[in-house]
Design a protein around this motif. Structure first.
Motif, PDB file in Angstrom:
ATOM      1  N   ALA A  93       1.300  -1.284  -0.290  1.00  0.00           N
ATOM      2  CA  ALA A  93       0.126  -0.009  -0.281  1.00  0.00           C
ATOM      3  C   ALA A  93       1.137   1.239  -0.161  1.00  0.00           C
ATOM      4  CB  ALA A  93      -1.141  -0.270   1.542  1.00  0.00           C
ATOM      5  N   ARG A  94       0.352   2.634  -0.467  1.00  0.00           N
ATOM      6  CA  ARG A  94       0.881   3.842  -0.406  1.00  0.00           C
ATOM      7  C   ARG A  94       1.199   4.578   0.972  1.00  0.00           C
ATOM      8  NH1 ARG A  94      -1.692   8.108  -4.516  1.00  0.00           N
ATOM      9  NH2 ARG A  94      -1.458   6.636  -6.252  1.00  0.00           N
ATOM     10  N   LEU A  95       0.288   4.236   1.766  1.00  0.00           N
ATOM     11  CA  LEU A  95       0.862   4.316   3.579  1.00  0.00           C
ATOM     12  C   LEU A  95       0.667   2.661   4.536  1.00  0.00           C
ATOM     13  CD1 LEU A  95      -1.361   7.579   3.725  1.00  0.00           C
ATOM     14  CD2 LEU A  95       1.336   7.099   3.426  1.00  0.00           C
ATOM     15  N   ALA A  96       2.260   2.835   5.086  1.00  0.00           N
ATOM     16  CA  ALA A  96       1.636   1.705   6.159  1.00  0.00           C
ATOM     17  C   ALA A  96       2.409   2.031   7.466  1.00  0.00           C
ATOM     18  CB  ALA A  96       2.608   0.410   5.630  1.00  0.00           C
ATOM     19  N   SER A  97       2.020   1.777   8.427  1.00  0.00           N
ATOM     20  CA  SER A  97       1.721   2.220   9.780  1.00  0.00           C
ATOM     21  C   SER A  97       1.801   1.533  11.041  1.00  0.00           C
ATOM     22  CB  SER A  97       0.943   3.730  10.169  1.00  0.00           C
ATOM     23  OG  SER A  97       0.711   3.968  11.788  1.00  0.00           O
ATOM     24  N   VAL A  98       2.652   1.094  11.616  1.00  0.00           N
ATOM     25  CA  VAL A  98       2.778   0.116  12.968  1.00  0.00           C
ATOM     26  C   VAL A  98       1.334   0.435  13.936  1.00  0.00           C
ATOM     27  CG1 VAL A  98       3.771  -1.438  14.973  1.00  0.00           C
ATOM     28  CG2 VAL A  98       4.563  -1.328  12.545  1.00  0.00           C
ATOM     29  N   ARG A  99       0.426  -0.170  14.680  1.00  0.00           N
ATOM     30  CA  ARG A  99      -0.652   0.522  15.423  1.00  0.00           C
ATOM     31  C   ARG A  99      -0.575  -0.039  16.404  1.00  0.00           C
ATOM     32  NH1 ARG A  99      -1.641   4.953  13.410  1.00  0.00           N
ATOM     33  NH2 ARG A  99      -2.659   4.535  11.358  1.00  0.00           N
ATOM     34  N   GLN A 100       0.436  -1.207  17.135  1.00  0.00           N
ATOM     35  CA  GLN A 100       0.784  -1.606  17.771  1.00  0.00           C
ATOM     36  C   GLN A 100       1.658  -2.652  17.880  1.00  0.00           C
ATOM     37  OE1 GLN A 100      -3.437  -2.483  18.895  1.00  0.00           O
ATOM     38  NE2 GLN A 100      -3.208  -4.698  18.830  1.00  0.00           N
TER      39      GLN A 100
END
Length: 179
Positions: A104-111
């Motif tokens: 994907a264009r954006l990836a963010s670890v949430r937990q």
């Protein structure tokens, strides 16, 4: 005086009448449409290139920070060895985001759900930097989006393995309902 000015303005507007339509050359209209379309395509390509460059700059900045911190600790270049639970969580979060950018264009670890030591065959202390020694396992959740405006991203779980002081494996997978 004001009444006279208003009357003249109203009469002037009334005398002007409707504006006549001018004939438009169809060839000129097509050329103008093509030019506008080409400009829109070029603007979209430039925006995509800028997003990719910003993503690479962010990765480089994170890696540059890691490299500098590791170089100070070891007196040499390259990424720092993963020695502690916090280092393992941070290294795996960055590795999972890098894997997410492939999807994907954006990836963010949430937990980060769990971090556990993995003992090596030689019984060395977890997190050690010896080759074939011990390491860490990390599990967590990452959110993938195609844009910031997307109402909700796709959440995936990830599992990461660290051995010899560096990330050796990252796996992203969809959540599976368990009963």
């Amino acid at each position: 005086m004001k009444t006279l000015v208003l009357a003249m303005v109203a009469a002037g507007v009334g005398l002007a009448g409707p504006v006549s339509a001018q004939a438009v050359d169809p060839r000129l209209s097509r050329e103008l449409g093509r030019a506008v379309g080409e400009a829109a395509v070029q603007a979209e390509r430039a925006a995509d290139e800028m997003r990719a460059a910003a993503r690479e700059a962010a990765r480089g900045a994170r890696q540059g920070y890691e490299d500098a911190r590791g170089a100070e600790a070891r007196g040499a270049g390259g990424p720092p060895p993963v020695m502690t639970e916090d280092d393992a969580a941070e290294a795996c979060a960055l590795a999972a985001e890098d894997e997410g950018y492939a999807i994907a264009r954006l990836a963010s670890v949430r937990q980060i759900n769990r971090v556990w030591p993995v003992a090596g065959a030689d019984g060395a202390r977890p997190g050690g930097s010896g080759a074939g020694g011990s390491g860490w396992g990390v599990e967590g959740v990452i959110e993938l989006r195609d844009s910031w405006r997307a109402p909700r991203g796709r959440e995936m779980s990830f599992r990461c393995t660290i051995a010899g002081g560096e990330v050796v494996d990252v796996t992203l997978r969809d959540f599976v309902a368990r009963r």
